[in-house]
Design an enzyme around this catalytic site. Structure first.
Site, PDB file in Angstrom:
ATOM      1  N   CYS A  52       3.801  -2.802   3.963  1.00 41.26           N
ATOM      2  CA  CYS A  52       4.834  -2.074   3.376  1.00 41.26           C
ATOM      3  C   CYS A  52       6.149  -2.291   3.988  1.00 41.26           C
ATOM      4  O   CYS A  52       7.201  -1.995   3.230  1.00 41.26           O
ATOM      5  CB  CYS A  52       4.667  -0.427   3.644  1.00 41.26           C
ATOM      6  SG  CYS A  52       2.930   0.080   2.550  1.00 41.26           S
ATOM      7  N   CYS A 104       0.323   4.524  -4.733  1.00 37.16           N
ATOM      8  CA  CYS A 104       0.142   3.300  -5.435  1.00 37.16           C
ATOM      9  C   CYS A 104      -0.829   2.698  -4.903  1.00 37.16           C
ATOM     10  O   CYS A 104      -0.704   2.317  -3.416  1.00 37.16           O
ATOM     11  CB  CYS A 104       1.545   2.752  -5.252  1.00 37.16           C
ATOM     12  SG  CYS A 104       1.489   1.171  -6.271  1.00 37.16           S
ATOM     13  N   ASP A 164      -5.351   5.512 -11.606  1.00 35.38           N
ATOM     14  CA  ASP A 164      -4.117   5.266 -12.711  1.00 35.38           C
ATOM     15  C   ASP A 164      -4.480   4.284 -13.883  1.00 35.38           C
ATOM     16  O   ASP A 164      -3.626   4.209 -14.895  1.00 35.38           O
ATOM     17  CB  ASP A 164      -2.805   5.091 -12.021  1.00 35.38           C
ATOM     18  CG  ASP A 164      -2.867   3.814 -10.938  1.00 35.38           C
ATOM     19  OD1 ASP A 164      -3.980   3.217 -10.843  1.00 35.38           O
ATOM     20  OD2 ASP A 164      -2.077   3.442 -10.637  1.00 35.38           O
ATOM     21  N   CYS A 191       1.827  -4.239 -13.078  1.00 34.97           N
ATOM     22  CA  CYS A 191       1.811  -4.942 -11.945  1.00 34.97           C
ATOM     23  C   CYS A 191       1.173  -6.344 -11.766  1.00 34.97           C
ATOM     24  O   CYS A 191       0.271  -6.566 -12.932  1.00 34.97           O
ATOM     25  CB  CYS A 191       1.599  -4.013 -10.541  1.00 34.97           C
ATOM     26  SG  CYS A 191      -0.334  -3.578 -10.789  1.00 34.97           S
ATOM     27  N   ASP A 241      -1.874 -10.804  -6.796  1.00 32.12           N
ATOM     28  CA  ASP A 241      -1.755 -12.048  -6.450  1.00 32.12           C
ATOM     29  C   ASP A 241      -2.832 -12.656  -5.723  1.00 32.12           C
ATOM     30  O   ASP A 241      -3.126 -11.686  -4.726  1.00 32.12           O
ATOM     31  CB  ASP A 241      -0.551 -12.637  -6.108  1.00 32.12           C
ATOM     32  CG  ASP A 241      -0.209 -14.082  -6.360  1.00 32.12           C
ATOM     33  OD1 ASP A 241      -1.013 -14.683  -7.078  1.00 32.12           O
ATOM     34  OD2 ASP A 241       0.586 -14.632  -5.531  1.00 32.12           O
ATOM     35  N   LYS A 293       3.941 -14.673 -11.046  1.00 32.95           N
ATOM     36  CA  LYS A 293       4.531 -13.910  -9.819  1.00 32.95           C
ATOM     37  C   LYS A 293       5.265 -14.461  -8.807  1.00 32.95           C
ATOM     38  O   LYS A 293       6.221 -14.153  -8.358  1.00 32.95           O
ATOM     39  CB  LYS A 293       3.075 -13.612  -8.790  1.00 32.95           C
ATOM     40  CG  LYS A 293       3.480 -12.604  -7.547  1.00 32.95           C
ATOM     41  CD  LYS A 293       3.169 -11.095  -7.826  1.00 32.95           C
ATOM     42  CE  LYS A 293       3.254 -10.251  -6.633  1.00 32.95           C
ATOM     43  NZ  LYS A 293       2.791  -9.067  -6.914  1.00 32.95           N
TER      44      LYS A 293
END
EC number: 1.8.5.4
Length: 409
Positions: free
Chosen positions: A129, A178, A215, A350, A353, A386
């Site tokens: 992150c 997320c 989600d 999103c 990858d 990406k």
């Protein structure tokens, strides 16, 4: 001259700042305050962890990029917003306190990664992150000789009261902030260890504080479960992590998962600066409730974008860009520049990858919000998307002007 402060330096804040300045020109002074002069293309931090990119490739110097577009920049850590007196208080790099008055403020300082809520994080925790987290994980993976890896997210401490003034189905309850990066890293590690010839020595478990990828539509979740089954990845639902130990993780009920490396998207809570701010600016979780134009439900001259907005669930880059653009368009109208304001419609967009195996899974899904779109497409062209999106972001220095015209990223 109207003074607009933009707080933050990631997707939502930068989109708002660039878009607003492009629309209003000399009609307003736009100033960005961010805790660092550098911003990073965070969707590529997992690529740093597996050694296909370096952190410096993903770095934008805001102190150069913003003034080039006529936007002022101030490095400083926001401490609080006094919404009643229209003041922002922040700490400068030298430790001195400063304050600035505003006519309008766009808040995009994000949420808080609450690593302090997970015992053992400092000693045994890894993540993707933050740039320093990704670099630390890369070093750990390079020396890893085999064993158990656990990948998952901590709980999301979502606010519920007061609610934003938006359709109720736009703000579902979420166990995790997320989980897209969890899915991406799990795919990446398969390619990473395959390249190293170590697949038979590594056992991966993916865990979630609720139902994994809740989600997405049931069909998409089934497809992911099938992928994991083929890759030999174990999936554990309803595991709310409490502690990381040297060789295992423990949840709130005392359940354990073996883990020689624990890769965690830390628990998400409201930003401490917002919790220190005028109390009725935020909800009970520390996020700012707004209407569909990103205007605070309590303070007409306060906008909230990205993760700081209570409406954005999950905390997703795509939604941050959308909210930043809408806030800028709406404010431009108030500053005398007739501008079409986009309509906010939440969608999960999103790309997960897997560069070592040359493909990515592109996701577009609005079923969580009552829609019917559910796409989860693994393809080589999505890996290229990406790559191109990363290049585009770095080329524009974070100015997502063409984002709404691009395909899923």
């Amino acid at each position: 001259m109207t003074k607009v402060l933009v707080l933050g330096g990631r997707f939502g804040a930068l989109t708002a700042a660039y878009t607003l300045k492009r629309l209003v020109g000399s009609k307003a002074d736009v100033k960005v305050i961010n805790k660092s002069r550098f911003s990073y293309f965070r969707p590529a931090l997992p690529h740093v962890a597996i050694g296909v990119r370096d952190v410096d490739e993903l770095k934008v110097d805001l102190s150069e990029a913003l003034p080039e577009k006529g936007i002022q920049f101030q490095e400083g850590t926001v401490e609080k917003i006094d919404a009643k007196s229209s003041m922002v208080y922040y700490t400068k790099p030298d430790g001195s306190m400063a304050e600035e008055e505003y006519d309008y403020v766009i808040v995009g300082i994000g949420a808080h990664l609450a690593t302090e809520l997970v015992k053992g994080w400092d000693k045994y925790g890894y993540s993707v992150c933050e740039p320093e987290f990704a670099t630390k994980l890369r070093e750990k993976l390079e020396s890893f000789q085999g064993g158990n890896i656990a990948i998952g997210s901590g709980p999301f401490y979502q606010g519920h009261n007061p609610k934003p003034k938006v359709p109720e189905n736009f703000v579902p309850n979420a166990d995790s902030a997320c989980e897209g990066p969890v899915f991406e890293v799990s795919l990446m590690l398969h390619g990473y260890f395959k390249k190293k010839g170590m697949l038979d020595k590594v056992h991966v478990t993916v865990f979630s504080p609720g139902e994994y990828l809740s989600d997405l539509s049931p069909n998409s979740r089934k497809a992911v479960a099938s992928i994991y089954n083929q890759l030999g990845i174990k999936l554990v639902h309803n595991f709310r992590i409490k502690e990381i130990k040297e060789h295992e993780i423990v949840d709130e009920k005392g359940n354990t998962i073996p883990a020689d490396i624990t890769i965690l998207l830390p628990p998400y809570t409201g930003n401490p600066a917002l919790k220190n701010s005028t109390p009725d600016l935020i909800d009970d979780g520390g996020f700012i409730p707004t209407d569909l134009n990103m205007v605070s439900i309590k303070y007409d001259n306060v906008y909230a974008v990205g993760d700081a907005n209570s409406m954005t669930v999950p905390k997703l880059g795509y939604l941050a860009v959308m909210t930043g653009r809408i806030a800028a368009q709406h404010l431009a109208n108030r500053l005398g520049v007739p501008t079409k304001v986009d309509k906010y419609y939440p969608t999960i967009v999103c790309v997960a990858d897997n560069p070592y195996e040359g493909y990515a899974v592109a996701v577009k899904d609005d079923t969580w919000y009552g829609g019917t779109v559910s796409i989860a497409d693994p393809a080589a062209v999505n890996h290229l998307k990406k790559e191109l999106f990363t290049k585009y972001y770095m080329w524009t220095k974070g100015d997502m002007a063409l984002e709404k015209f691009l395909a899923s990223w």
